[in-house]
Design a protein around this motif. Structure first.
Motif, short mmCIF file in Angstrom:
data_model
loop_
_atom_site.label_atom_id
_atom_site.label_comp_id
_atom_site.label_asym_id
_atom_site.label_seq_id
_atom_site.Cartn_x
_atom_site.Cartn_y
_atom_site.Cartn_z
N MET A 1 0.84 -1.17 0.00
CA MET A 1 0.00 0.00 0.00
C MET A 1 0.89 1.24 0.00
N PRO A 2 0.83 2.06 -1.05
CA PRO A 2 1.60 3.31 -1.04
C PRO A 2 1.07 4.24 0.06
N HIS A 3 1.99 4.78 0.83
CA HIS A 3 1.60 5.64 1.95
C HIS A 3 2.48 6.88 1.91
N LEU A 4 1.85 8.04 1.71
CA LEU A 4 2.59 9.29 1.61
C LEU A 4 2.25 10.18 2.80
N SER A 5 3.28 10.62 3.52
CA SER A 5 3.13 11.59 4.59
C SER A 5 3.81 12.87 4.13
N VAL A 6 3.03 13.93 4.05
CA VAL A 6 3.54 15.21 3.57
C VAL A 6 3.59 16.19 4.74
N HIS A 7 4.78 16.70 5.01
CA HIS A 7 4.94 17.74 6.02
C HIS A 7 5.09 19.08 5.29
N ALA A 8 4.27 20.03 5.69
CA ALA A 8 4.30 21.36 5.08
C ALA A 8 3.80 22.37 6.10
N LEU A 9 4.04 23.64 5.82
CA LEU A 9 3.48 24.66 6.68
C LEU A 9 1.95 24.61 6.58
N GLU A 10 1.29 24.78 7.69
CA GLU A 10 -0.18 24.76 7.72
C GLU A 10 -0.75 25.77 6.72
N SER A 11 -0.11 26.91 6.61
CA SER A 11 -0.60 27.94 5.68
C SER A 11 -0.51 27.49 4.22
N ASP A 12 0.43 26.61 3.90
CA ASP A 12 0.52 26.07 2.54
C ASP A 12 -0.58 25.04 2.27
N LEU A 13 -1.00 24.34 3.31
CA LEU A 13 -2.00 23.29 3.14
C LEU A 13 -3.44 23.82 3.15
N ALA A 14 -3.68 24.85 3.94
CA ALA A 14 -5.05 25.34 4.17
C ALA A 14 -5.77 25.66 2.86
N GLY A 15 -6.88 24.98 2.66
CA GLY A 15 -7.69 25.19 1.47
C GLY A 15 -7.22 24.42 0.25
N ARG A 16 -6.10 23.74 0.37
CA ARG A 16 -5.54 23.01 -0.77
C ARG A 16 -5.51 21.50 -0.53
N GLU A 17 -6.10 21.06 0.57
CA GLU A 17 -6.01 19.66 0.97
C GLU A 17 -6.55 18.70 -0.09
N THR A 18 -7.73 18.97 -0.59
CA THR A 18 -8.34 18.06 -1.56
C THR A 18 -7.51 17.97 -2.83
N ALA A 19 -7.04 19.11 -3.33
CA ALA A 19 -6.23 19.11 -4.55
C ALA A 19 -4.93 18.35 -4.34
N LEU A 20 -4.28 18.53 -3.17
CA LEU A 20 -3.05 17.80 -2.90
C LEU A 20 -3.28 16.30 -2.83
N ILE A 21 -4.32 15.89 -2.13
CA ILE A 21 -4.63 14.46 -2.01
C ILE A 21 -4.92 13.87 -3.39
N GLN A 22 -5.70 14.56 -4.19
CA GLN A 22 -6.02 14.06 -5.53
C GLN A 22 -4.77 14.00 -6.42
#
Length: 128
Positions: A1-22
């Motif tokens: 099972m491919p498993h990706l853990s992405v560490h980023a600044l919260e401000s970079d992730l906010a509002g972009r979660e769905t696009a990043l996961i996709q």
């Protein structure tokens, strides 16, 4: 099972979660095939400002880092070098596609192989 853990600044992730996961899931599917879509796991881990340091000081705008867990056997395949290159390139492009080019230069992707029998799901060791 491919498993990706992405560490980023919260401000970079906010509002972009769905696009990043996709995008990250699509990057995995581009290498492994459609069968991998339903088993690809993406975890987005947001850090507040000043909790990411480089060179002994807080980094103002660090690029994300990705730990990509895959079966160790993938590194023993005859096409392992090609698979590694495609995964690193695809994951990088997936993140840059959402966060922008500023994320590319320092973006780190670590492929971590797990030997068979060294993972457990639901309290049971997975042997394959």
């Amino acid at each position: 099972m491919p498993h990706l853990s992405v560490h980023a600044l919260e401000s970079d992730l906010a509002g972009r979660e769905t696009a990043l996961i996709q995008n990250l899931t699509d990057a995995v599917v581009a290498v492994y095939g459609e069968w991998a879509r339903s088993i690809t796991v993406v975890q987005l881990i947001g850090l507040p400002p000043n909790r990411w340091g480089i060179g002994g000081t807080p980094a103002p705008a660090p690029s994300p880092s990705v730990t990509f867990g895959i079966k160790e056997a993938a590194f023993r395949r005859p096409d392992a070098d090609e698979i590694v290159a495609r995964l690193v390139s695809g994951v990088t492009d997936a993140i840059v596609g959402v966060l922008g080019e500023r994320a590319r230069a320092g973006l780190r992707v670590d492929l971590v192989g797990t030997p068979a029998g060294r993972t457990g799901i639901g309290g049971v060791v997975v042997t394959s």
